[in-house]
Structure formats: structure tokens, C-alpha cells
Design a protein around this motif. Structure first.
Motif, PDB file in Angstrom:
ATOM      1  N   VAL A  79       0.867  -1.178   0.000  1.00 28.10           N
ATOM      2  CA  VAL A  79       0.000   0.000   0.000  1.00 28.10           C
ATOM      3  C   VAL A  79       0.904   1.228   0.000  1.00 28.10           C
ATOM      4  O   VAL A  79       2.078   1.139   0.353  1.00 28.10           O
ATOM      5  N   GLY A 135      -0.317  -3.170  -4.937  1.00 30.49           N
ATOM      6  CA  GLY A 135      -1.287  -2.134  -4.593  1.00 30.49           C
ATOM      7  C   GLY A 135      -1.301  -1.016  -5.608  1.00 30.49           C
ATOM      8  O   GLY A 135      -0.468  -0.959  -6.512  1.00 30.49           O
ATOM      9  N   LEU A 155      -7.766  -3.054  -1.005  1.00 28.94           N
ATOM     10  CA  LEU A 155      -7.552  -3.366   0.421  1.00 28.94           C
ATOM     11  C   LEU A 155      -8.605  -4.358   0.926  1.00 28.94           C
ATOM     12  O   LEU A 155      -8.285  -5.336   1.599  1.00 28.94           O
ATOM     13  N   LEU A 188       0.561  -5.945   5.459  1.00 29.74           N
ATOM     14  CA  LEU A 188       0.714  -4.808   4.549  1.00 29.74           C
ATOM     15  C   LEU A 188       2.164  -4.348   4.552  1.00 29.74           C
ATOM     16  O   LEU A 188       2.853  -4.432   5.578  1.00 29.74           O
ATOM     17  N   TYR A 191      -4.862   2.641   7.140  1.00 26.53           N
ATOM     18  CA  TYR A 191      -4.882   1.355   6.430  1.00 26.53           C
ATOM     19  C   TYR A 191      -5.310   0.219   7.369  1.00 26.53           C
ATOM     20  O   TYR A 191      -6.147  -0.610   7.022  1.00 26.53           O
ATOM     21  N   THR A 245      -5.414  -6.789   9.876  1.00 26.80           N
ATOM     22  CA  THR A 245      -4.108  -6.858   9.235  1.00 26.80           C
ATOM     23  C   THR A 245      -3.214  -5.801   9.860  1.00 26.80           C
ATOM     24  O   THR A 245      -3.684  -4.981  10.646  1.00 26.80           O
ATOM     25  N   VAL A 263       0.530  -3.229   9.216  1.00 28.81           N
ATOM     26  CA  VAL A 263       1.691  -2.813   8.441  1.00 28.81           C
ATOM     27  C   VAL A 263       2.898  -3.489   9.071  1.00 28.81           C
ATOM     28  O   VAL A 263       3.323  -3.104  10.161  1.00 28.81           O
TER      29      VAL A 263
END
Lengths: 337, 337
Positions: free
Chosen positions: B150, B225, B242, B250, B279, B289, B291
Motif C-alpha cells: 500500500v 497495490g 484493500l 501490509l 490502512y 491486518t 503494516v
């Protein structure tokens, strides 16, 4: 405009478009076509909308009409062949036929030929314009204050809330318009772009285009939202509208008692507070905005339970809340305008 | 596959697709067509990619090839008529022609006729399949672990990071595949759906379809992404990916020093921490989820400044961070697999 509305076997429960047109459009509805309820009146089934006779088909409509509106939206958006005779009759009389199906009437050979021959128009409102483009991020430059309805899910009352708020604003003497983004809204208003049919790169741009088209001539724009920002299938549509509209204020729409995404029951809905944070947080880098009011659909609740649910919802959104149909929109309008 | 890549007047700086194919595709590149640099070699301009002669046009390509790839993507996606002779020559030799333009080669009368006559195929990779449908919210059922890149903006290295990570995973002995969502990725991988061209209602569904197509045969999927979740124009695409991908992890991609949205300079980018929150928060109701790594493009920075920027970026994402091109992906792969 004088219209008939086709709603065979579906009126009123499964004929959302027909009901929307009866309730909100400026059209004079001459008849509703439903072979199951022929002989009754709209008023026998629904209160608070304009009355009209329900008849078995176009051949039973004696009065002259300008258009036949397809007032049902079957799953999948197909054309039901049992409607063909009605569409043919309407076209033979030179009427327009307006539909929001995925099946485009204008691409049906027989309909296209009849429309051509008799001077009627086939209007597929689910077909977006072909010259859409990317957003420039400039919807906030219009003179109007932009108010967007957003939802916790599909079918939580965004269209109804948008229409009720715009009406109330107009009654209060403001120059207010609806920006329709879905088929029913487009049929009611007579213009608009079906945002869920736009190419994802142009989704925000399509909303921006509508707002810029009317935004300098109005005091308030009420933008019809779609879907939900956490919907497993439709969030792209919602996100494009949120950033394309660059709204000054948001109205969060929810149905009392709903706890899972409709049709996606394995997905629990997050807390109302989470929706508020997500909508405001996601909008902020493009346009600072806030949830300034809440609209709760309590149609399935008895009176006391409804009042409790509305109070609880108001606390969660931390803003004035009401059921626009049960209570009217006075409190919401005061918070928004 | 043996290919030639058309990149007239744009190689290497403005020929992102050509560079992507040279760097990542399994194709054997026989020549690059650029009339401005004819007579030089790819290696004279770019390091780290397969070398090939640069020639003035298809008539200067003696070797037999399977396909001509259009390796430039002009603003607006139009077809430049100065390329016509090269496409015609390729088709007359029976080659396929692969393009990612908005202008579809398969709808060009001359090209369609020549392809038919000589047995070549016109492949417009920017044309999504016609049978797309809504997401069922089931991408998480595949056996593979799904990792999605992303971004903080467009053009921050999502495609490059996806390719580098998938390569590194494969080199480490894992069965890893890329799920391509944009034209360059599709040309490199030879399959995929151009997600930014899908109807917004089907955007998540298109991603889900790709993941379900390959996800049970792989250990890891690296999903390419697009855009950014707060991009004024393209966020709908990002949001659909997403929620459609339902990723396990991510990777946030950013370009060091960028502070405003590219091409939309009046929009300041929020803090990196805000991107992480948005996100993760937006994904959570559909699929929890996090990062788990950060990829920073530091190509414009000298060595020391780059190291500082990477350290700062790692603190902000609160996860291992690296510049995949400058430093390789060892640290990121360790955090992700």
C-alpha cells in the motif's frame, strides 16, 4: 411529467424504486403496474405517498403518459421477459421508458426499433456518461455547503435521509438540491450518475463533476451516499464518493439492531464510534469534515425501543440523531444548516 | 518469450513499463525501439537490468520475436500515430502486440485486420474481463499468506517492492507469486486484471477473483497495490484492493521527502503514522491486518541522508523498513515471511 410505474409482483415491499418515485419525485403517477395487486390502490398498501390505481398492465392504462418507469430492480439487474408486453405498449404509444437495470433497454433490438419508430426515448439510468475523467480534487470550490450521507452498511436509509433533508431544507426556505448517485435517486431527480457503475479511476471524478455542475447555483447540496466504507464488496464506491464530494458535513445512517453486514453475515459491524472515526479520519487528508448528525431507521422497532435506540445512537455518533421517517428531520436540519 | 519493446523518445526516464519488463519479466528482450537513442545499448542508460540493443524501429529488428510490447504509457493513454509503422511491421511478421493503453489496439481496424491475416494476437491488457462480479468477501480462504503493498501516494514504489519481495521469497525457496493489478505488472507477469479500469462495484471482486484463482497453489501471494487511501482521485481503487485482497500483512511504500500528493500539490500528505492507522483501521472490520514492513524509495537521496530517512521511516511505521533497491529486501522478507 405523467408516468406509470412497473412493479409486477413486487409492490410495495420489493419495489424500492417505485416507492422512491411515488414518495419523492415531482412526477404525476397515473398508475402502478402490478398484476398481483391489480384493482387495489397504492394507498391500500402504503401511507404517506401519492395515491394511484394499481393495474394489471399498460393495456389497462387509459390516460396518456409521458413515460413508463421500471420500478423494480431484480437481483442481477436482468430484464424480466414478462414485462416485455408493457414496455412494447408504452413505446408504441410514443412514451419514454426509463430503467435502471444492468440490462440496457437501449440495446434491445425490438425496443430500440419501436422507440425510433414512435419517437420515444429509452433512458437507461444505470449507464454512466462515457466522458468521465479523474477527479481534480476541487469539489470544495463550489459555493454550496456539501452534506453527504454515509452508512454503516447498504440499505440503511441514505437515499431516504438525503431526500428528506433536501425537502426539509427547501421547506425552510433554502435553495437545496440532491446530488443523486444511484438509480432510484436518478429517477426521482431526473439527472445524476450511477456511481457504482463508473470505472474505479473515475469514481471520485464523477461525483466531483456532478457537484461542480450544480454547486455554484445552490446553497446546500445533499449528496446521496452509497454502501459503507467497510463493506467487503462495495467500499470502493463509498470511498470514491467520500473523497470526490469533499463534504463539509456527514450524516451517518444506520438501521437499528443491525449487527452484521447484510448479505455478508460473517462480517460483524464495528461499533458506531469506529464508523465515525473511520469516515472522519479517511476524509480529513482530502477534506476536513465531521459527522454532524445521525439518521437511524427504527421501522422495525416499537415506539419506546425506538426512542431508546435513537438516544443510544446519538450518544455513539456524538451528534443530534433522529429517525427521519418516524420523527421528521427538524433536529437534523438544525444541526446541519 | 522473445520480445521487442517500443519506447520511442521516452527511454529510459519516461518508459516505466519498458523498464519494468526489462527488470522483472522472464522475457528475452531482443531490442528496445527508441528513435532518439538508436545505436546505443540499454546498459548505457540503466544498470541492473538485462541488456539489449536500442534500435530506431521494427524494421531494424532482424531477429524473430514473439511479441512487440508497447512500453510507454503517455498521459491520457492514447496511441501515438508515429508508432503505427512499428505495430504494422510486427503484425505483418505474425507477432503478437501487447499494449496497456486506453486506446485499444484490438479496436483499430487496420491492426485487427493484420492480426487476423497473419495470425498474431492483439492483447490490450488494460481491458478488464467482462464477467467481473461483486466480491464475496472470501479472499482470506485461500491457503496462501497474502501480502499487499500500500502507498502514501501514486508512484511510491508499490510495483517495484511487490516484484522485489516476490523474487526474494522465491530465492529463499518459497512458492511465491505476484498478483498484478496494473498494466506494467500484468505485462511482466503475463496475467492479471487492470483494477483501475474495473467498475467500482466490482473492484474488490476483481481482486478477490485473482487471489482465489492462484491462492491455493501458492505459499505467498504478493498483491500489487495502487494509489493511496487518501488520494483525492484514486482512493476508490486503493480501497477496493484493500478490502478485496483481505491481506494478512501490509507493506507501506513511500518516497523519501515527498510531502504533498503528486500532481495534487495543494493536498499535504498526512503523517506516516496516520497512514498506518488508516490502512489498518479501514481493513480491520473486513480483515485484521497490520503494516508489517515499510519500503522507502530513497533514490533521490545521498547515502547518509538515505540511511537517516529509512531509520525515521521505520520508526514511523513501527516496523522494519528498507529501500528495496538500495539495500535489498532481506530485512523486509524476514519481517514478512
Amino acid at each position: 411529467m405523467r408516468v406509470a410505474i412497473l412493479a409486477h409482483e413486487k409492490f410495495p415491499g420489493d419495489a424500492k424504486t417505485a416507492l422512491g418515485v411515488l414518495r419523492y419525485a415531482d412526477h404525476d403517477v397515473v398508475a402502478v403496474l402490478d398484476r398481483d395487486s391489480a384493482g387495489t390502490q397504492v394507498g391500500d398498501h402504503v401511507a404517506d405517498v401519492q395515491d394511484a390505481p394499481i393495474v394489471s398492465g399498460m393495456s389497462a392504462v387509459d390516460a396518456s403518459i409521458d413515460a413508463l418507469i421500471i420500478g423494480v430492480a431484480p437481483i442481477g439487474g436482468g430484464f424480466d421477459e414478462s414485462w416485455r408486453a408493457d414496455v412494447v405498449t408504452a413505446l408504441e404509444r410514443g412514451c419514454d421508458v426509463i430503467a435502471g437495470l444492468h440490462y440496457f433497454l437501449s440495446e434491445d433490438e425490438e425496443f430500440a426499433r419501436l422507440a425510433e419508430e414512435h419517437g420515444g426515448e429509452l433512458r437507461d439510468v444505470r449507464k454512466p456518461p462515457e466522458d468521465l475523467t479523474v477527479s481534480q480534487g476541487r469539489a470544495d470550490e463550489v459555493d454550496a455547503e456539501v452534506i453527504l450521507t454515509v452508512g454503516t452498511d447498504c440499505n440503511t436509509g441514505k437515499m431516504t435521509t438525503t431526500m428528506e433533508l433536501a425537502r426539509a431544507a427547501a421547506e425552510a426556505g433554502h435553495d437545496a438540491a440532491v446530488v443523486p448517485t444511484g438509480q432510484t435517486g436518478i429517477m426521482i431527480e431526473g439527472w445524476g450518475i450511477p456511481i457504482d457503475r463508473t470505472i474505479s479511476d473515475f469514481t471520485a471524478g464523477a461525483v466531483e463533476r456532478m457537484i461542480r455542475e450544480v454547486g455554484d447555483d445552490r446553497e446546500y447540496l445533499f449528496v446521496e451516499g452509497q454502501g459503507s466504507i467497510v463493506h467487503p464488496a462495495y467500499s470502493a464506491v463509498t470511498c470514491g464518493i467520500l473523497h470526490g464530494a469533499m463534504p463539509d458535513k456527514l450524516v451517518l445512517c444506520h438501521e437499528a439492531g443491525r449487527e452484521a453486514i447484510h448479505g455478508y453475515e460473517s462480517f460483524e459491524m464495528p461499533a458506531i464510534e469506529t464508523y465515525v472515526d473511520l469516515y472522519e479520519g479517511l476524509a480529513a487528508p482530502v477534506r476536513e469534515t465531521e459527522v454532524a448528525a445521525g439518521a437511524l431507521n427504527t421501522s422495525e422497532y416499537p415506539e419506546t425501543a425506538a426512542a431508546d435506540a435513537i438516544a443510544e445512537f446519538g450518544d455513539a455518533v456524538d451528534a443530534p440523531a433522529a429517525d427521519p421517517i418516524r420523527q421528521g428531520t427538524d433536529e437534523l436540519v438544525e444541526a446541519l444548516l
